[in-house]
Design a protein around this motif. Structure first.
Motif, PDB file in Angstrom:
ATOM      1  N   LEU A 107       0.604   7.290  10.239  1.00 41.11           N
ATOM      2  CA  LEU A 107       0.459   5.820  10.093  1.00 41.11           C
ATOM      3  C   LEU A 107      -0.216   5.915   8.985  1.00 41.11           C
ATOM      4  O   LEU A 107       0.396   5.418   8.289  1.00 41.11           O
ATOM      5  CB  LEU A 107      -0.994   5.895  10.678  1.00 41.11           C
ATOM      6  CG  LEU A 107      -1.727   4.322  10.424  1.00 41.11           C
ATOM      7  CD1 LEU A 107      -0.493   2.638  10.923  1.00 41.11           C
ATOM      8  CD2 LEU A 107      -3.074   4.068  11.480  1.00 41.11           C
ATOM      9  N   PRO A 108      -0.599   7.141   7.919  1.00 35.94           N
ATOM     10  CA  PRO A 108      -0.394   6.970   7.016  1.00 35.94           C
ATOM     11  C   PRO A 108       0.295   6.887   5.750  1.00 35.94           C
ATOM     12  O   PRO A 108       0.062   6.333   4.506  1.00 35.94           O
ATOM     13  CB  PRO A 108      -1.458   8.565   6.396  1.00 35.94           C
ATOM     14  CG  PRO A 108      -1.963   9.234   7.975  1.00 35.94           C
ATOM     15  CD  PRO A 108      -1.471   8.758   8.704  1.00 35.94           C
ATOM     16  N   ILE A 109       1.527   7.769   5.931  1.00 33.27           N
ATOM     17  CA  ILE A 109       2.644   7.455   5.214  1.00 33.27           C
ATOM     18  C   ILE A 109       2.830   5.831   5.180  1.00 33.27           C
ATOM     19  O   ILE A 109       4.683   5.734   4.753  1.00 33.27           O
ATOM     20  CB  ILE A 109       3.695   8.481   5.911  1.00 33.27           C
ATOM     21  CG1 ILE A 109       4.612   9.078   4.245  1.00 33.27           C
ATOM     22  CG2 ILE A 109       4.451   7.846   7.018  1.00 33.27           C
ATOM     23  CD1 ILE A 109       5.343   9.528   4.617  1.00 33.27           C
ATOM     24  N   ALA A 110       2.754   5.099   7.055  1.00 32.34           N
ATOM     25  CA  ALA A 110       3.157   3.953   6.862  1.00 32.34           C
ATOM     26  C   ALA A 110       2.435   3.055   6.032  1.00 32.34           C
ATOM     27  O   ALA A 110       3.032   1.439   5.622  1.00 32.34           O
ATOM     28  CB  ALA A 110       3.832   3.454   8.159  1.00 32.34           C
ATOM     29  N   LEU A 111       1.209   2.848   6.119  1.00 37.22           N
ATOM     30  CA  LEU A 111       0.611   2.707   5.530  1.00 37.22           C
ATOM     31  C   LEU A 111       0.951   2.244   3.324  1.00 37.22           C
ATOM     32  O   LEU A 111       1.186   3.462   3.444  1.00 37.22           O
ATOM     33  CB  LEU A 111      -1.046   2.416   5.766  1.00 37.22           C
ATOM     34  CG  LEU A 111      -1.668   2.944   7.131  1.00 37.22           C
ATOM     35  CD1 LEU A 111      -2.641   2.696   6.761  1.00 37.22           C
ATOM     36  CD2 LEU A 111      -1.388   1.198   7.103  1.00 37.22           C
ATOM     37  N   PRO A 112       0.580   0.526   3.079  1.00 34.98           N
ATOM     38  CA  PRO A 112       0.851   1.405   1.542  1.00 34.98           C
ATOM     39  C   PRO A 112      -0.826   2.268   1.169  1.00 34.98           C
ATOM     40  O   PRO A 112      -1.485   2.482   1.382  1.00 34.98           O
ATOM     41  CB  PRO A 112       0.523  -0.592   1.334  1.00 34.98           C
ATOM     42  CG  PRO A 112       0.667  -1.354   2.675  1.00 34.98           C
ATOM     43  CD  PRO A 112       0.300  -0.124   3.869  1.00 34.98           C
ATOM     44  N   GLY A 113       0.509   2.649  -0.291  1.00 33.68           N
ATOM     45  CA  GLY A 113      -0.691   3.183  -0.846  1.00 33.68           C
ATOM     46  C   GLY A 113      -1.918   2.921  -0.964  1.00 33.68           C
ATOM     47  O   GLY A 113      -2.911   4.067  -1.085  1.00 33.68           O
ATOM     48  N   ILE A 114      -2.622   1.239  -1.838  1.00 29.55           N
ATOM     49  CA  ILE A 114      -3.535   0.672  -1.912  1.00 29.55           C
ATOM     50  C   ILE A 114      -4.376   1.239  -0.595  1.00 29.55           C
ATOM     51  O   ILE A 114      -5.543   0.855  -1.179  1.00 29.55           O
ATOM     52  CB  ILE A 114      -2.980  -0.104  -2.754  1.00 29.55           C
ATOM     53  CG1 ILE A 114      -4.222  -1.400  -2.946  1.00 29.55           C
ATOM     54  CG2 ILE A 114      -3.010  -1.364  -1.503  1.00 29.55           C
ATOM     55  CD1 ILE A 114      -4.329  -2.171  -3.717  1.00 29.55           C
ATOM     56  N   ILE A 115      -3.949   0.533   0.422  1.00 32.18           N
ATOM     57  CA  ILE A 115      -4.888   1.046   1.743  1.00 32.18           C
ATOM     58  C   ILE A 115      -5.293   1.952   2.253  1.00 32.18           C
ATOM     59  O   ILE A 115      -6.104   2.313   2.598  1.00 32.18           O
ATOM     60  CB  ILE A 115      -3.725  -0.377   3.068  1.00 32.18           C
ATOM     61  CG1 ILE A 115      -3.253  -1.172   2.399  1.00 32.18           C
ATOM     62  CG2 ILE A 115      -4.878   0.171   4.012  1.00 32.18           C
ATOM     63  CD1 ILE A 115      -4.630  -2.243   2.124  1.00 32.18           C
TER      64      ILE A 115
END
Length: 264
Positions: A107-115
């Motif tokens: 999940l973390p790599i799929a989320l935008p960095g800003i999130i």
């Protein structure tokens, strides 16, 4: 026959245009780092190494570079320490919630960095943790954990189970089997994922922006400098980063070739 030839020519031309679009700006950046003029105009007025000399005298930029190295090395080490055992657990152990665990890691790599950056900032504020380079390291490791897990897990899937079973039949313990059998066979995946995690951490901005304190990393320093205009020193540090990336790629390829030759 002529149709096949024309298709090949069109394919080569298309690939050439794509590569030119990707790498021509990098070539321009490197060229302008040796330009004698401070203005970024064509044609260039002459050759100089003065911008690299000024770069070496820029204490703020040098400190930011070392901060980025510290963050990238620490975050990469942390992701390897956590990611390799996590990949082994996904490959070798059946436990309740395994599929959910796999999805949560990705999940973390799929989320935008800003999130990711905002969520980590809220968590650290809630726990009263001071924003610092160490907080950036934790944020980068969280965001890049999936890089290590996916690559190591994919390599483990191709590793014959018979090797582990043979090692256990010969009386080796779990740790002996890992260090003498498993790790040598997944070494290239560990090194490759570590280099990728290092590169991504070194130039990470969104997560760093929310978690850094008073200390600047190199991407943050460059970003703040470019708000006042592009300077030749930025071209010089960009050229050095390109050179460092080429060296990392060369080392990675050499290690992979050596491993393949040893397996033969």
């Amino acid at each position: 026959m002529s149709r096949t030839l024309s298709e090949r020519v069109a394919w080569v031309a298309g690939v050439t245009l794509i590569l030119a679009f990707l790498y021509l700006p990098i070539a321009v950046l490197v060229a302008y780092s040796f330009n004698d003029s401070r203005s970024l105009t064509w044609p260039m007025t002459g050759f100089t190494l003065g911008w690299y000399q000024k770069l070496a005298a820029n204490d703020g930029l040098i400190d930011a570079f070392y901060n980025s190295l510290y963050v990238a090395i620490s975050a990469t080490t942390l992701t390897l320490i956590i990611g390799v055992p996590a990949a082994l657990a996904l490959d070798r152990i059946d436990f309740p919630g395994k599929e959910l665990f796999r999805k949560l890691i990705l999940l973390p790599i799929a989320l935008p960095g800003i999130i990711t950056g905002i969520s980590m900032l809220i968590l650290f504020r809630s726990l009263d943790i001071r924003l610092s380079l160490e907080a950036v390291i934790v944020g980068h490791a969280t965001a890049l954990l999936a890089v290590v897990v996916t690559q190591v897990y994919a390599r483990l899937q191709r590793l014959p189970r018979s090797l582990q079973e043979a090692s256990e039949d010969l009386g080796a313990s779990g740790l002996q089997t890992f260090f003498m059998i498993t790790l040598p066979n997944i070494k290239t995946a560990v090194i490759g994922s570590g280099m990728l995690a290092f590169t991504l951490s070194f130039d990470e901005i969104p997560v760093t922006f929310f978690l850094t304190g008073r200390d600047n990393t190199l991407p943050m320093f460059i970003w703040s400098t470019m708000r006042r205009g592009l300077t030749p020193e930025i071209n010089a540090i960009g050229s050095l980063i390109v050179l460092m990336s080429i060296v990392l790629i060369f080392v990675s390829v050499r290690l992979q070739r050596n491993t393949k030759s040893q397996q033969k």
